[in-house]
Design a protein around this motif. Sequence first.
Motif, mmCIF file in Angstrom:
data_model
loop_
_atom_site.group_PDB
_atom_site.id
_atom_site.type_symbol
_atom_site.label_atom_id
_atom_site.label_comp_id
_atom_site.label_asym_id
_atom_site.label_seq_id
_atom_site.Cartn_x
_atom_site.Cartn_y
_atom_site.Cartn_z
ATOM 1 N N UNK A 55 0.129 0.135 -15.304
ATOM 2 C CA UNK A 55 0.070 1.584 -15.111
ATOM 3 C C UNK A 55 -0.414 2.262 -16.388
ATOM 4 N N UNK A 56 -1.376 3.145 -16.215
ATOM 5 C CA UNK A 56 -1.891 3.886 -17.376
ATOM 6 C C UNK A 56 -0.774 4.724 -17.992
ATOM 7 N N UNK A 58 1.819 3.625 -19.373
ATOM 8 C CA UNK A 58 3.014 2.785 -19.477
ATOM 9 C C UNK A 58 2.622 1.415 -20.039
ATOM 10 N N UNK A 95 -3.909 -4.142 -5.756
ATOM 11 C CA UNK A 95 -3.752 -2.787 -5.241
ATOM 12 C C UNK A 95 -4.134 -1.852 -6.370
ATOM 13 N N UNK A 96 -5.094 -0.980 -6.098
ATOM 14 C CA UNK A 96 -5.690 -0.186 -7.165
ATOM 15 C C UNK A 96 -5.826 1.267 -6.725
ATOM 16 N N UNK A 97 -5.165 2.155 -7.463
ATOM 17 C CA UNK A 97 -5.300 3.589 -7.192
ATOM 18 C C UNK A 97 -5.971 4.237 -8.393
ATOM 19 N N UNK A 100 -9.662 10.695 -9.308
ATOM 20 C CA UNK A 100 -10.985 11.103 -8.831
ATOM 21 C C UNK A 100 -12.043 11.127 -9.922
ATOM 22 N N UNK A 129 -5.301 -3.312 -1.829
ATOM 23 C CA UNK A 129 -5.331 -1.999 -1.215
ATOM 24 C C UNK A 129 -6.016 -1.065 -2.203
ATOM 25 N N UNK A 131 -6.553 3.224 -3.109
ATOM 26 C CA UNK A 131 -6.093 4.578 -2.803
ATOM 27 C C UNK A 131 -6.563 5.497 -3.901
ATOM 28 N N UNK A 132 -6.493 6.792 -3.606
ATOM 29 C CA UNK A 132 -6.712 7.769 -4.652
ATOM 30 C C UNK A 132 -5.413 7.889 -5.427
ATOM 31 N N UNK A 133 -5.506 7.992 -6.739
ATOM 32 C CA UNK A 133 -4.292 8.103 -7.541
ATOM 33 C C UNK A 133 -3.911 9.554 -7.729
ATOM 34 N N UNK A 134 -2.611 9.862 -7.615
ATOM 35 C CA UNK A 134 -2.163 11.222 -7.902
ATOM 36 C C UNK A 134 -2.197 11.519 -9.403
ATOM 37 N N UNK A 138 -3.614 3.228 -11.605
ATOM 38 C CA UNK A 138 -2.443 2.475 -11.180
ATOM 39 C C UNK A 138 -2.908 1.174 -10.553
ATOM 40 N N UNK A 139 -2.492 0.058 -11.124
ATOM 41 C CA UNK A 139 -2.853 -1.231 -10.533
ATOM 42 C C UNK A 139 -1.599 -2.053 -10.320
ATOM 43 N N UNK A 140 -1.596 -2.806 -9.250
ATOM 44 C CA UNK A 140 -0.526 -3.771 -9.004
ATOM 45 C C UNK A 140 -1.211 -5.072 -8.651
ATOM 46 N N UNK B 51 -0.949 -6.229 1.181
ATOM 47 C CA UNK B 51 -0.384 -5.299 0.205
ATOM 48 C C UNK B 51 -0.767 -3.878 0.579
ATOM 49 N N UNK B 53 -0.124 0.306 -0.738
ATOM 50 C CA UNK B 53 0.439 1.354 -1.578
ATOM 51 C C UNK B 53 1.180 2.389 -0.750
ATOM 52 N N UNK B 58 0.019 11.261 -1.986
ATOM 53 C CA UNK B 58 -1.108 10.680 -1.244
ATOM 54 C C UNK B 58 -0.625 10.220 0.133
ATOM 55 N N UNK B 140 4.349 -0.245 -4.146
ATOM 56 C CA UNK B 140 3.368 -1.156 -3.555
ATOM 57 C C UNK B 140 4.174 -2.235 -2.847
ATOM 58 N N UNK B 325 -3.075 14.513 0.234
ATOM 59 C CA UNK B 325 -3.587 15.177 -0.959
ATOM 60 C C UNK B 325 -3.909 16.629 -0.662
#
Lengths: 326, 326
Positions: A55-56, A58, A95-97, A100, A129, A131-134, A138-140, B51, B53, B58, B140, B325
Amino acid sequence: MAPGRGRGHASGRARATFSPTTPVVKGIGDDCAVLRIAPRPGRAADTLVTTDFTLEGIHFRRDWHSAESVGHRCLARGLSDIAAMGGEPVAAFLSLALPRDLTQSWVGRFARSLIGLAEKYGVTLAGGDTAESPGGILADIIVVGSVPRGKAVLRSGARPGDRIYVSGELGGSAAAVAQMRARPRRKLKPGEYARHFFPEPRVELGRILREKGLASAMIDTSDGLSTDLAHICEESGVGAEVSAELVPRACVGKPAREVELELALHGGEDYELLFTAPRGKRISPRIAGVPITMIGHITRHRKIFLMNRNGVGDELEARGWEHFRR
Amino acid sequence: MAPGRGRGHASGRARATFSPTTPVVKGIGDDCAVLRIAPRPGRAADTLVTTDFTLEGIHFRRDWHSAESVGHRCLARGLSDIAAMGGEPVAAFLSLALPRDLTQSWVGRFARSLIGLAEKYGVTLAGGDTAESPGGILADIIVVGSVPRGKAVLRSGARPGDRIYVSGELGGSAAAVAQMRARPRRKLKPGEYARHFFPEPRVELGRILREKGLASAMIDTSDGLSTDLAHICEESGVGAEVSAELVPRACVGKPAREVELELALHGGEDYELLFTAPRGKRISPRIAGVPITMIGHITRHRKIFLMNRNGVGDELEARGWEHFRR
């Protein structure tokens, strides 16, 4: 879901005895990935699964870590967990959010670095997966591996009298963090702090220790020696004595300098292997090209002591790894 | 990593023929979970992995969704993917990043709801990762399942002439979203919009369709009928004709009203099963207690048409699911 198209093709797998065959039956492009975790006929396998956030803010900072470093470290965390069980990595899921405003260039460099590391270890990127990140990247990462049935090296197998070993050197990753905290605007050279920016997971070493039945318990040093050894002791119901002067300290920077003992004891994210072996087992000082150092032994009483050269010990407190949160 | 302690105990598993035995050898508390995905002797299994999210802002909003709903939907998404392959869920892994200011009560209710759903389907919560969130609740979910070797129902098996079926009703989840958007301050009653707040994954239905060899292709309706049918057609290299009047529309609210056709065609997150079956296969109008409706058929040309009652068709555009969103 396992959406999208494209696929990280596995290559360069240099394996000895336990190579699963065509493990990814169906990768990206269906509701699930389908894995065929099957070793050679007649040998049964257990499946290993590990998940790790990146996580960016963190686990990394975009001003400190290149996209390549973030992609590499993201997957290396998962591969290191597989290594710590003595397993072979089979497939990864990401899993990657993304925010924009993130550039396509950043995403491309992140992905190429991650996929490059995957290919090096014969791991297929088989889904995930998006997604757009809020807020923030964010990666898992999920890594699935395999191990011959019943042969996973657990944290719980250490017994009194076992010797304690660690691979490589410790404190190098924490030294990079300390430098970046002290001088936030100076860019570190990744080559001088490779264990932080591009840690090599000890997959081959873990596999050999498991195959030869050498390790009684094993963990990777993601949280730092003091904390990770405490995990082994807790799960095994034992204690330990570690000799301060035996702990291998990383050499970092230019000119290269040995890190402080404190960093080697408590600094996290080195992704080395910490393992125990019965006293009678001969452990080579170098396995799969990685130096192995004996640093102490397991005891019956449940505490962990750090011994000085006179044989006098102080209790070693488990001091967890601090993340980058400001 | 698979940190922490505690473990979701499996119970209430009511299975027929393909029950893996003691699948979680080692759950939380080691570097990886160790799964033994082994059906009865003599039957080989493939492993399924998915997987998904669940990100605040979102996929849900804390002012619209209770902690219980978020926990339930988080796992239901993964279980639904396993169902769409005709698989049996075995274990779940939760990576969870929480903001510092989140109450313990919220986390407890989220976890109890998620674990409650896991227990209902005999799924063990076997690991994951935890972290501090840089912003918002980030989850996730990874679900690992199994299916007899080579028997996973893919998206790619639809053939011209196959009939198209969907379980349950469509548009109910999107109707809840439309209501919440229109009147953001009014709390909806979850009981009146159950398919949105507490969707039941169609695991039993998917398993039966696979066991009986009824479905040639299958997907869950997570993105909406128009998009999910397009996925099947794309992967199978075929087209489709859907009869507008046959599409089962959800009844929601109080007094219950049928949703607009648009919502049933394009609304996402219903988590029903959309599948195709060869013309000669008899599909019961109710399987595992769930209504099954024939809505059209697969064609050779690669487009999807929505037919009116006079047999005149317009091309059905795939309109993806919109998230929360703002």
